[in-house]
Structures are given as structure tokens and as C-alpha cells.
Write an enzyme that holds these catalytic residues in place. Structure first.
Site, PDB file in Angstrom:
ATOM      1  N   ASP A 183      38.452  73.579  41.521  1.00  0.00           N
ATOM      2  CA  ASP A 183      38.857  72.466  42.389  1.00  0.00           C
ATOM      3  C   ASP A 183      37.662  71.563  42.686  1.00  0.00           C
ATOM      4  O   ASP A 183      37.789  70.547  43.367  1.00  0.00           O
ATOM      5  CB  ASP A 183      39.546  72.962  43.670  1.00  0.00           C
ATOM      6  CG  ASP A 183      38.659  73.852  44.513  1.00  0.00           C
ATOM      7  OD1 ASP A 183      37.538  74.190  44.073  1.00  0.00           O
ATOM      8  OD2 ASP A 183      39.094  74.226  45.625  1.00  0.00           O
ATOM      9  N   SER A 184      36.480  71.909  42.112  1.00  0.00           N
ATOM     10  CA  SER A 184      35.349  70.973  42.122  1.00  0.00           C
ATOM     11  C   SER A 184      35.723  69.705  41.363  1.00  0.00           C
ATOM     12  O   SER A 184      35.017  68.696  41.444  1.00  0.00           O
ATOM     13  CB  SER A 184      34.100  71.617  41.515  1.00  0.00           C
ATOM     14  OG  SER A 184      34.404  72.228  40.271  1.00  0.00           O
ATOM     15  N   ASP A 194      41.900  77.021  39.597  1.00  0.00           N
ATOM     16  CA  ASP A 194      41.805  77.192  41.056  1.00  0.00           C
ATOM     17  C   ASP A 194      43.103  76.800  41.752  1.00  0.00           C
ATOM     18  O   ASP A 194      43.688  75.750  41.451  1.00  0.00           O
ATOM     19  CB  ASP A 194      40.709  76.272  41.612  1.00  0.00           C
ATOM     20  CG  ASP A 194      39.395  76.986  41.805  1.00  0.00           C
ATOM     21  OD1 ASP A 194      39.372  78.233  41.835  1.00  0.00           O
ATOM     22  OD2 ASP A 194      38.368  76.283  41.939  1.00  0.00           O
ATOM     23  N   LYS A 245      42.452  81.404  40.539  1.00  0.00           N
ATOM     24  CA  LYS A 245      41.376  81.820  41.452  1.00  0.00           C
ATOM     25  C   LYS A 245      41.693  81.260  42.835  1.00  0.00           C
ATOM     26  O   LYS A 245      42.238  80.169  42.948  1.00  0.00           O
ATOM     27  CB  LYS A 245      40.020  81.299  40.972  1.00  0.00           C
ATOM     28  CG  LYS A 245      38.869  81.572  41.946  1.00  0.00           C
ATOM     29  CD  LYS A 245      37.501  81.364  41.325  1.00  0.00           C
ATOM     30  CE  LYS A 245      36.985  79.954  41.375  1.00  0.00           C
ATOM     31  NZ  LYS A 245      36.863  79.374  42.710  1.00  0.00           N
ATOM     32  N   GLU A 249      40.135  81.352  47.206  1.00  0.00           N
ATOM     33  CA  GLU A 249      39.009  81.659  48.098  1.00  0.00           C
ATOM     34  C   GLU A 249      39.469  82.493  49.287  1.00  0.00           C
ATOM     35  O   GLU A 249      40.517  82.205  49.868  1.00  0.00           O
ATOM     36  CB  GLU A 249      38.389  80.350  48.615  1.00  0.00           C
ATOM     37  CG  GLU A 249      37.781  79.507  47.509  1.00  0.00           C
ATOM     38  CD  GLU A 249      37.178  78.191  48.029  1.00  0.00           C
ATOM     39  OE1 GLU A 249      37.091  77.986  49.260  1.00  0.00           O
ATOM     40  OE2 GLU A 249      36.798  77.374  47.172  1.00  0.00           O
ATOM     41  N   GLU A 299      29.542  82.946  45.713  1.00  0.00           N
ATOM     42  CA  GLU A 299      28.825  81.665  45.718  1.00  0.00           C
ATOM     43  C   GLU A 299      27.780  81.627  46.814  1.00  0.00           C
ATOM     44  O   GLU A 299      28.065  81.915  47.981  1.00  0.00           O
ATOM     45  CB  GLU A 299      29.844  80.527  45.897  1.00  0.00           C
ATOM     46  CG  GLU A 299      29.191  79.147  45.910  1.00  0.00           C
ATOM     47  CD  GLU A 299      30.166  77.994  45.703  1.00  0.00           C
ATOM     48  OE1 GLU A 299      31.365  78.217  45.436  1.00  0.00           O
ATOM     49  OE2 GLU A 299      29.706  76.837  45.798  1.00  0.00           O
TER      50      GLU A 299
HETATM   51  O1  KIV Z   1      35.571  74.787  41.925  1.00  0.00           O
HETATM   52  C1  KIV Z   1      34.612  75.296  41.313  1.00  0.00           C
HETATM   53  O2  KIV Z   1      33.993  74.681  40.437  1.00  0.00           O
HETATM   54  C2  KIV Z   1      34.205  76.646  41.685  1.00  0.00           C
HETATM   55  C3  KIV Z   1      32.921  77.171  41.135  1.00  0.00           C
HETATM   56  C4  KIV Z   1      31.783  76.528  41.825  1.00  0.00           C
HETATM   57  C5  KIV Z   1      32.851  78.632  41.172  1.00  0.00           C
HETATM   58  O3  KIV Z   1      34.884  77.300  42.409  1.00  0.00           O
END
Ligand code: KIV
Length: 257
Positions: free
Chosen positions: A37-38, A76, A106, A108, A175
Site C-alpha cells: 500500500d506504499s 496489501d 498482507k 498490519e 518494519e
Molecule cells: O507497503 C509496503 O511497501 C510495505 C513494505 C514497506 C513492507 O508494507
């Protein structure tokens, strides 16, 4: 992935958000491609990961999956699509799996989201956990500094890591935490631990592709190693193109019909 951990073979993971770069990252041999989600920061220019939507993550995920022949693709779950209740979490994860054909999701968090993790797993969807600095919780913590330096937070992280493993997560991202804690968690768990700013004692590493390629320029945390300076290459190529267009040098004789 757990066989790699057992053999002591480190796992390489990188983000990708689009077809063209995902193809290059896959061809280069990366083990896992994370549609993170980056994308909210890197692709959409938002300050945080919070605004990105499930539809947008699905768009990025589907683009990446089309390009990938060998890497495992993890997408994510974005902010607000799994924290509320486990049914909503399951529906979000099912949409990602159906509409992107990714291999896993994924999310959090630890104890707070464990019901959602378990419910997603019951549908046969592999889940990767994410602890330590959790960018979706930026409004709770107020900063992106190193997490779990104090014992209380480190103890909770260890408990959460065990909970996620016991629930059935196949891997865990840690992280921005002290290297000693990263190594301790990795040593304690059977599942692979993939670090970003979690030191060298974990089972693999992940970086944001645009950061390690030197496309993004403002972001320079200690854990980031830049493997290229694409920003300069792109600037130079574009400036050269503009010069050629203005001077009439481009297109040349062999570049027209
Ligand atoms: O969203 C992302 O890129 C991440 C990584 C930094 C692990 O969760």
C-alpha cells in the site's frame, strides 16, 4: 518460503505496482513481489498509506500479477478494509484474490486484528503479517521513527508475532525495529521473518522498489540502500530528448516513414 528459512537461504522481496516494472523485478529473480500500500505514496503522491482504496490496490495487484511468471505475489489489504470486523476482512481478501489472482494478502497488526487474520485463513487465503512500524497506524503513533525500543512495546511485538504464527500466517514482515529484536523474533518463529529496517538477523529483506532504484529522492532512512540513481538517468534522458526536439535533430532520417 519456510523451506528457504530451514535451509538458511535468505528471502528477497521487493515492491512493484505496475506491469512493466513487475516484469523486470520478476525476471531478475526476486522471491516475493509485494504490491504494497506504499503505492499510496509512491504511485499516487499521498503523504500516508491511508487514502489508498481496495479498488486501487486491486488495480495495482492485477497489473503486477499479469507480469509475473515465477515470484510469489502478495497484495496489501489497505487501511479500513480489515480492521473493523472479520467478515469485512474476509470479503476484502476474497476480492483481492478473485480480482487480482495474487498468491496471498498482507495486513498490519497483531492481537487487534487476529480475528480477521483467522477468518481470512479459514477461506484458504494465505496471510503475511506485518508488525513493528505499521504505516497505517501513523495517526496513533504520530511519527515514523524506530518502534519497539522500549521493553513493553518489544514484549507486545513478540506476543503478536507468536499469535500470528499460531493463527497460521506463512510469513511476517518486521518494519523499523532494533536489529536485536528482529533476530530474536526470527529465532523464535518457524515462519520466515522479512525485515525492512529490522537488521540482518532476520530471514529476508524487503525494500520499496522506487526507493532502492533512486526514483524517489526525499526519502533517506538509514535502512535504505540505493542500488541505482534512476532519477538522474531519467532527468538526463528527458533533458536530452527536449534538446533534440527543439533543435530539430529528432526525428532523424531513419526515424520517420
Ligand atoms: O507497503 C509496503 O511497501 C510495505 C513494505 C514497506 C513492507 O508494507
Amino acid at each position: 518460503m519456510s523451506e528457504m528459512k530451514q535451509k538458511g537461504e535468505k528471502i528477497s522481496m521487493l515492491t512493484a505496482y505496475d506491469f512493466s516494472l513487475a516484469r523486470l523485478v520478476d525476471q531478475a529473480g526476486t522471491d516475493i513481489i509485494l504490491v504494497g500500500d506504499s503505492a499510496s505514496n509512491v504511485m499516487a503522491g499521498n503523504e500516508t498509506t491511508l487514502p489508498i482504496t481496495l479498488d486501487q490496490m486491486i488495480y495495482h495487484g492485477a497489473s503486477v500479477v499479469k507480469a509475473v511468471n515465477r515470484a510469489l505475489v502478495v497484495v496489501d489489504l489497505p487501511f479500513g478494509t480489515y480492521q473493523g470486523n472479520s467478515r469485512a476482512a474476509l470479503n476484502s481478501a476474497i476480492r483481492i484474490m478473485k480480482e487480482t489472482a495474487a498468491d496471498a494478502v498482507k495486513l498490519e497488526g497483531g492481537a487487534e486484528v487476529i480475528k480477521s487474520v483467522k477468518r481470512i485463513l479459514t477461506a484458504g487465503i494465505p496471510v503475511m503479517g506485518h508488525l513493528g512500524l505499521m504505516p497505517q497506524s501513523i495517526n496513533k503513533y504520530g511519527t515514523y521513527t524506530v518502534r519497539a525500543k522500549e521493553k513493553e512495546e518489544a514484549d507486545k511485538l513478540i506476543e503478536d508475532a507468536k499469535l500470528l504464527q499460531d493463527a497460521g500466517c506463512f510469513a511476517l514482515v518486521l518494519e523499523k525495529i532494533p536489529a536485536a529484536l528482529g533476530a530474536e523474533v526470527s529465532g523464535m518463529l518457524q515462519i520466515p521473518v522479512i525485515g525492512i529496517g529490522a537488521g540482518n538477523g532476520v530471514d529476508g529483506q524487503v525494500l520499496v522498489l522506487h526507493d532502492m532504484l533512486g526514483i524517489t529522492q526525499q526519502f533517506s532512512p538509514r535502512f535504505l540502500r540505493r542500488y541505482a540513481n534512476l532519477a538522474d538517468m531519467v532527468n538526463n534522458a528527458v533533458a536530452h530528448y527536449i534538446t533534440d526536439v527543439k533543435s530539430g535533430d529528432f526525428p532523424g532520417k531513419n526515424e520517420q516513414y
